[in-house]
Design a protein around this motif. Sequence first.
Motif, mmCIF file in Angstrom:
data_model
loop_
_atom_site.group_PDB
_atom_site.id
_atom_site.type_symbol
_atom_site.label_atom_id
_atom_site.label_comp_id
_atom_site.label_asym_id
_atom_site.label_seq_id
_atom_site.Cartn_x
_atom_site.Cartn_y
_atom_site.Cartn_z
ATOM 1 N N LEU A 120 22.014 -5.332 -8.570
ATOM 2 C CA LEU A 120 22.713 -5.279 -7.286
ATOM 3 C C LEU A 120 24.209 -5.086 -7.480
ATOM 4 O O LEU A 120 24.862 -4.365 -6.712
ATOM 5 C CB LEU A 120 22.430 -6.558 -6.490
ATOM 6 N N ASP A 121 24.771 -5.748 -8.492
ATOM 7 C CA ASP A 121 26.194 -5.545 -8.777
ATOM 8 C C ASP A 121 26.463 -4.097 -9.154
ATOM 9 O O ASP A 121 27.483 -3.521 -8.750
ATOM 10 C CB ASP A 121 26.633 -6.470 -9.928
ATOM 11 N N LYS A 122 25.546 -3.521 -9.896
ATOM 12 C CA LYS A 122 25.730 -2.125 -10.284
ATOM 13 C C LYS A 122 25.687 -1.215 -9.076
ATOM 14 O O LYS A 122 26.470 -0.269 -8.963
ATOM 15 C CB LYS A 122 24.646 -1.736 -11.283
ATOM 16 N N ALA A 123 24.765 -1.507 -8.114
ATOM 17 C CA ALA A 123 24.687 -0.687 -6.907
ATOM 18 C C ALA A 123 25.967 -0.799 -6.093
ATOM 19 O O ALA A 123 26.466 0.195 -5.538
ATOM 20 C CB ALA A 123 23.483 -1.119 -6.067
ATOM 21 N N THR A 124 26.539 -2.023 -6.010
ATOM 22 C CA THR A 124 27.788 -2.202 -5.271
ATOM 23 C C THR A 124 28.932 -1.473 -5.943
ATOM 24 O O THR A 124 29.761 -0.838 -5.279
ATOM 25 C CB THR A 124 28.106 -3.704 -5.165
ATOM 26 N N ASN A 125 28.982 -1.553 -7.268
ATOM 27 C CA ASN A 125 30.047 -0.856 -7.991
ATOM 28 C C ASN A 125 29.910 0.652 -7.858
ATOM 29 O O ASN A 125 30.912 1.365 -7.767
ATOM 30 C CB ASN A 125 30.025 -1.274 -9.462
ATOM 31 N N VAL A 126 28.657 1.136 -7.860
ATOM 32 C CA VAL A 126 28.447 2.573 -7.687
ATOM 33 C C VAL A 126 28.946 3.025 -6.331
ATOM 34 O O VAL A 126 29.575 4.078 -6.192
ATOM 35 C CB VAL A 126 26.955 2.911 -7.885
ATOM 36 N N PHE A 140 0.801 -1.219 0.000
ATOM 37 C CA PHE A 140 0.000 0.000 0.000
ATOM 38 C C PHE A 140 0.839 1.278 0.000
ATOM 39 O O PHE A 140 0.280 2.370 -0.028
ATOM 40 C CB PHE A 140 -0.919 0.032 1.236
ATOM 41 N N GLY A 141 2.165 1.172 0.087
ATOM 42 C CA GLY A 141 3.001 2.358 0.200
ATOM 43 C C GLY A 141 3.158 3.089 -1.124
ATOM 44 O O GLY A 141 2.836 2.578 -2.205
ATOM 45 N N THR A 142 3.685 4.303 -0.994
ATOM 46 C CA THR A 142 3.971 5.090 -2.182
ATOM 47 C C THR A 142 5.241 4.580 -2.862
ATOM 48 O O THR A 142 5.963 3.725 -2.333
ATOM 49 C CB THR A 142 4.142 6.567 -1.805
ATOM 50 N N LYS A 143 5.526 5.136 -4.028
ATOM 51 C CA LYS A 143 6.710 4.716 -4.777
ATOM 52 C C LYS A 143 7.981 5.060 -4.014
ATOM 53 O O LYS A 143 8.931 4.280 -3.974
ATOM 54 C CB LYS A 143 6.710 5.382 -6.150
ATOM 55 N N GLN A 144 7.996 6.221 -3.355
ATOM 56 C CA GLN A 144 9.181 6.627 -2.604
ATOM 57 C C GLN A 144 9.390 5.750 -1.382
ATOM 58 O O GLN A 144 10.524 5.381 -1.049
ATOM 59 C CB GLN A 144 9.037 8.096 -2.190
ATOM 60 N N SER A 145 8.298 5.376 -0.693
ATOM 61 C CA SER A 145 8.447 4.512 0.477
ATOM 62 C C SER A 145 8.891 3.111 0.088
ATOM 63 O O SER A 145 9.671 2.478 0.802
ATOM 64 C CB SER A 145 7.123 4.454 1.240
ATOM 65 N N ARG A 146 8.416 2.612 -1.061
ATOM 66 C CA ARG A 146 8.877 1.289 -1.505
ATOM 67 C C ARG A 146 10.354 1.307 -1.861
ATOM 68 O O ARG A 146 11.074 0.338 -1.616
ATOM 69 C CB ARG A 146 8.037 0.830 -2.703
ATOM 70 N N LYS A 147 10.823 2.427 -2.437
ATOM 71 C CA LYS A 147 12.257 2.546 -2.727
ATOM 72 C C LYS A 147 13.069 2.572 -1.442
ATOM 73 O O LYS A 147 14.169 2.009 -1.370
ATOM 74 C CB LYS A 147 12.517 3.805 -3.545
ATOM 75 N N ALA A 148 12.546 3.225 -0.405
ATOM 76 C CA ALA A 148 13.253 3.272 0.877
ATOM 77 C C ALA A 148 13.356 1.882 1.494
ATOM 78 O O ALA A 148 14.394 1.507 2.048
ATOM 79 C CB ALA A 148 12.537 4.230 1.824
ATOM 80 N N VAL A 149 12.292 1.086 1.405
ATOM 81 C CA VAL A 149 12.335 -0.287 1.923
ATOM 82 C C VAL A 149 13.336 -1.125 1.154
ATOM 83 O O VAL A 149 14.093 -1.917 1.722
ATOM 84 C CB VAL A 149 10.920 -0.905 1.857
ATOM 85 N N GLN A 150 13.373 -0.960 -0.161
ATOM 86 C CA GLN A 150 14.344 -1.695 -0.975
ATOM 87 C C GLN A 150 15.774 -1.302 -0.620
ATOM 88 O O GLN A 150 16.675 -2.146 -0.551
ATOM 89 C CB GLN A 150 14.082 -1.447 -2.456
ATOM 90 N N SER A 151 15.998 -0.012 -0.361
ATOM 91 C CA SER A 151 17.327 0.447 0.027
ATOM 92 C C SER A 151 17.740 -0.136 1.367
ATOM 93 O O SER A 151 18.893 -0.524 1.562
ATOM 94 C CB SER A 151 17.358 1.975 0.077
ATOM 95 N N LEU A 152 16.799 -0.225 2.327
ATOM 96 C CA LEU A 152 17.110 -0.834 3.622
ATOM 97 C C LEU A 152 17.479 -2.299 3.468
ATOM 98 O O LEU A 152 18.382 -2.803 4.145
ATOM 99 C CB LEU A 152 15.910 -0.683 4.568
ATOM 100 N N ALA A 153 16.770 -3.004 2.603
ATOM 101 C CA ALA A 153 17.089 -4.412 2.384
ATOM 102 C C ALA A 153 18.479 -4.582 1.786
ATOM 103 O O ALA A 153 19.229 -5.484 2.169
ATOM 104 C CB ALA A 153 16.034 -5.054 1.472
ATOM 105 N N GLU A 154 18.847 -3.717 0.849
ATOM 106 C CA GLU A 154 20.186 -3.799 0.263
ATOM 107 C C GLU A 154 21.260 -3.455 1.288
ATOM 108 O O GLU A 154 22.307 -4.104 1.344
ATOM 109 C CB GLU A 154 20.274 -2.859 -0.940
ATOM 110 N N ASN A 155 21.005 -2.448 2.121
ATOM 111 C CA ASN A 155 21.986 -2.084 3.138
ATOM 112 C C ASN A 155 22.160 -3.189 4.162
ATOM 113 O O ASN A 155 23.252 -3.398 4.691
ATOM 114 C CB ASN A 155 21.555 -0.785 3.841
#
Length: 494
Positions: free
Chosen positions: A215-221, A170-185
């Motif tokens: 994910l590899d791209k995020a790590t390289n970035v 039910f979250g917004t696009k920005q909140s879903r991106k924040a959850v995805q970022s937390l999972a990657e971190n």
Amino acid sequence: MPSDKSEKKRKRASDRHERPSKKAAMELQALPPLAASVVEDQSELAPVIATTPGVLNSKSLRFNPYLKSRDGKHSTLARNPGIVSSEMLLQSSEHEKMDFVGREGAGDDADSQLKHYVAVVDSERKTWQIVEARRVTLRGSVRTGHRDGDDSEEEMNTMRAQRTALTNTFGTKQSRKAVQSLAENAQLSNAPAGSVTEAGAALISSLPEGVASGLDKATNVQAEVQAAKPLPPADLSAEHPSDVYPLETLVPGGSSTLRQLTGIEEWKQQVEGGAGVTTGSRYVANRVEAVVLSGNDEKLQILRFIHLLLEFARSLKGMGRSGGAGPGSKKLPPRDELRRTLSSTSGVAAKADEESEDSTQLLPDGVIDSLRRRFAPSGGFVTKHNLTLLHTTICALSLHIPPQPAKDGGNSSLGGNAPNELATDPSDLRDDLRLDAPTVLQYFRELGCRVDKPRESEFSKWNIKGGRAEANARRIARLRIPVEFPRVSRGGKK
């Protein structure tokens, strides 16, 4: 006009039937005369009266009985010795979702002082036999154990997983991106920048090709951004914090440059003669005596090089708008003036006469050239990027100076620090560099340090005399293994 007569309110007629004020007398049932008798049973396996407050007990459940002896209980003539000397526990796990446990009342329970009986009526023999029974209270609880392979279900029961599921649904696009970022971190938080943990590698291998490459791209970035920052290069394979930023990378020219520094013997003579060392740096003035007394020549060379870099930063001047070197750039003084300024151990530029040149030992040209190549590669000015590199290099060098070198001795490799960390107080560098506290603390965080309050056991190490009130206002930068750099922010679109 209102009437003078007082009128009484009439009750409204009720449509309901009037409730009788008295209960109807119940008719007595005709019971046949019964012969009552008490069964003198001394067995432990007495009948059980089970109550289930708050839980609807299923009659199809079978309970397993367990007996244990009571401590300090003696049988009496009025009680069944089997009930008095033993305690019964009932347990059942046959329910698909709940576990039931029945216990007898404890000695402090008022109900446990009562005797409970069960009556058995025999209509044919017209007898009524009474036998003493146990009273057990059944409690039900939801089963918390999981079978093998139900780890995913257990994880979904956590509050964080539930919030994540709600956000993804039910979250917004920005909140879903924040959850995805937390999972990657969470997958990369325990690994140094640019590396992937074993769990992360296994997860990436199980993902589709497009997701894994993302994910590899995020790590390289993350690694590219860390390398582009104005920071000295860090050795992430180091096994001790002192090797993360080695002197060979912090000092241009390494050990050979440190051996060419002048003014070290002057400091030694002043300290041994009891005279105070006068410098333009608060950081150096508060530590030079302790470093000299420790007898560690390498630490004294590092302190002299820190003083040299601080004077180098102080000698820079603003270029104005017509400089053409970009915003925030600083102009270098003439070469001879810079050489005299850096050669002076007191922080005051020597006069250009023969007498001062004879009294002050000037730095070799190789040291001056190495500084200009490192921090002013463009020529006669220092860009904002290189100025930040100069500041962070000073901060990294300060980690090699122990809090109390005099108490450690000359041959200590740890230098007053804990075996697993390097620590320093950034307050003096803040004043020397003329920066605010958040900026200096952010420099240390970018170097991979953790910034926190001094512990109570470290008050004497950091010369804290005001107790917790003073400690709450101080901040200590600590470098530990593994090094954790700030993560790259992936802000959502507005």
